[in-house]
Design an enzyme around this catalytic site. Sequence first.
Site, PDB file in Angstrom:
ATOM      1  N   LYS A  78       0.857  -1.194   0.000  1.00  0.00           N
ATOM      2  CA  LYS A  78       0.000   0.000   0.000  1.00  0.00           C
ATOM      3  C   LYS A  78       0.881   1.228   0.000  1.00  0.00           C
ATOM      4  CE  LYS A  78      -4.117   1.774  -0.025  1.00  0.00           C
ATOM      5  NZ  LYS A  78      -3.627   2.732  -1.050  1.00  0.00           N
ATOM      6  N   LYS A 102       4.302   2.478   8.708  1.00  0.00           N
ATOM      7  CA  LYS A 102       3.063   3.216   8.989  1.00  0.00           C
ATOM      8  C   LYS A 102       1.856   2.294   9.076  1.00  0.00           C
ATOM      9  CE  LYS A 102       2.762   6.996   6.729  1.00  0.00           C
ATOM     10  NZ  LYS A 102       2.561   8.012   5.663  1.00  0.00           N
ATOM     11  N   LYS A 114       5.448   1.993  -2.736  1.00  0.00           N
ATOM     12  CA  LYS A 114       5.419   3.389  -3.182  1.00  0.00           C
ATOM     13  C   LYS A 114       5.796   3.415  -4.649  1.00  0.00           C
ATOM     14  CE  LYS A 114       4.618   7.495  -1.283  1.00  0.00           C
ATOM     15  NZ  LYS A 114       3.621   7.783  -0.231  1.00  0.00           N
ATOM     16  N   THR A 198      -5.646  12.728   5.823  1.00  0.00           N
ATOM     17  CA  THR A 198      -4.279  12.861   6.328  1.00  0.00           C
ATOM     18  C   THR A 198      -4.164  14.073   7.242  1.00  0.00           C
ATOM     19  OG1 THR A 198      -3.464  11.857   4.287  1.00  0.00           O
ATOM     20  CG2 THR A 198      -1.855  12.934   5.702  1.00  0.00           C
ATOM     21  N   ASN A 229      -3.177  19.447   0.647  1.00  0.00           N
ATOM     22  CA  ASN A 229      -4.280  18.802   1.369  1.00  0.00           C
ATOM     23  C   ASN A 229      -3.950  18.517   2.824  1.00  0.00           C
ATOM     24  OD1 ASN A 229      -6.125  18.791  -0.709  1.00  0.00           O
ATOM     25  ND2 ASN A 229      -5.569  16.752  -1.437  1.00  0.00           N
ATOM     26  N   SER A 357      -7.850   5.176   3.266  1.00  0.00           N
ATOM     27  CA  SER A 357      -7.652   4.368   2.065  1.00  0.00           C
ATOM     28  C   SER A 357      -8.040   2.918   2.338  1.00  0.00           C
ATOM     29  CB  SER A 357      -6.189   4.432   1.609  1.00  0.00           C
ATOM     30  OG  SER A 357      -5.932   5.622   0.906  1.00  0.00           O
TER      31      SER A 357
END
Length: 424
Positions: A78, A102, A114, A198, A229, A357
Site C-alpha cells: 500500500k 506506517k 510506493k 491525512t 491537502n 484508504s
Amino acid sequence: MSEQLSFVSPTANSPWGTYLSQVDRVVPYLGPLARWVETLKRPKRALIVDVPIEMDDGSIAHFEGYRVQHNMSRGPGKGGIRFHPDVTLEEVMALSAWMTIKTAAVNLPYGGAKGGIRVDPKKLSPQELEKVTRRYTSEIGIIIGPHTDIPAPDVNTNAQIMAWMMDTYSMNVGGTATGVVTGKPLHLGGSLGRVKATGRGVFVTGREAARRLGMDLRGARIAVQGFGNVGSVAAELFAEAGAKIVAVQDHTGTIVNSNGLDLAKLVPISRTDGVVGFKAGGDIVPNEDFWNTPCDILIPAALEGQLTAERAQKTTAKLVLEGANGPTVPQADDILAERGVLVVPDVICNAGGVTVSYFEWVQDFSSFFWDEDEINVRLDRIMMNALNHIWDTADKHKITLRTATYAVACERILMARQERGLYP
C-alpha cells in the site's frame, strides 16, 4: 553474510539513509525478533520502467517510473504514486519502507509500497498527463492489483489520476477492478473523508499530544510548512480549535502574521497563487526565516529532509507534528529530543490517509459505503488507539515516540515474517 542493496549508496541524511538509521535505533527493543531485522533493510521488489509517450507536438518523450514493494508480510503493498521531477529510486524505496512501518503502526492489514515518475506534471498538457499515467499503469500492472499492491495519490497526483489508473488496469484485466487503487472519485468507488483524512490525522494526534503536554490549543501558535491537502486541512482544524496559524510556507514562499493568518481568505488564494498571493494578510519573509518564527507547534507537511539539525536548533516549537514523510533528519531528531521538543513521527501522525484508504478498499470489496461521520469516527478511534499504545511503549522503555512507533511496528512486521517462515 548480509549486504546492502548495491543500486543505492545512501548518505546519512538521504531518505533511505534516514530510514536505515531509524531501523538501527529500534533493534535493541526487538528481542529475539532482531534476527529478522535485515528483512526491514531491503525492499522485497523494485521495478524500474520506461514510460514513453507521444507528446502533443508529435515528438516522443521518455520518463522513468518506479514501483517499489518494500515488505508484504502483513498484507498487500500500500502506498502512493508521486509525479515529481526529483523522484529517484532511493526516495521511492524510503517512502515504501515508511509505508511498511506506517501501516503496521496503526495495525492495518497491509505492507508498504510506493511509486513515482520523474516528471514535472505542470509542464504536461492534460492529454499528455493522461498518457503518462496510463502508460505507467500498464508498465507496473504486472505487480499491482486489488490483492497484491494498491496505489493511491501522493505528491502531484489526485483522484483523476487514480481514475485513469483504475480504468487502465481494469481494461487490461478485462473487468472493472475498483479496488486496485484508492483515493478515487466518489462515483468510481471512492470514500467520503479521504481528501481530508491525512490532515485530520495530523490534527487528531496533535490534539492528543498537546493534551498530554498540558498545552492549551486555544491561542497556541502554529507554523505550517506545506499547504496542500495535508497542511491546509490540519491548519483549518487547529484554527477551529482556537489555535493561531502564525506562519505558512509553500513552494511560492513564506507568509507570517504573529496575530494569526485568516485561513478563510488564505486557503482559496493559495490554491491559485500560492501563499504569497495573500500579501494583504501578513508579511512575506525569506524562506529560512520560517524556521525561527516564534511558535508552539511546528507542522512540516511538505517533503522529506526539511527539518535539519540547524533548523532544529532554531525552532521555538515545543511540539512537532510530522505531516510529511521523513521531514526530520536523524541529527535533528536528537537535537529536538535534547531540547525537550516532542516529535509525533510521520508514521503515526500522517497515517490518517492510509487509514481511510483502507476504509475505501474495504468498502469497494463489499460494495457498501459509509457516511462521512462514520468514516471520521472510525478514523479517530484507530488513530487514538494506535497513538496511546505507542505512547505507553515510549513511557515503558523511556524512549522517543519515533523509536516507540518503530518498536511497535517492527515487532508486528517481524512477528508476521517469523510466523510465515521462509519459502521455499
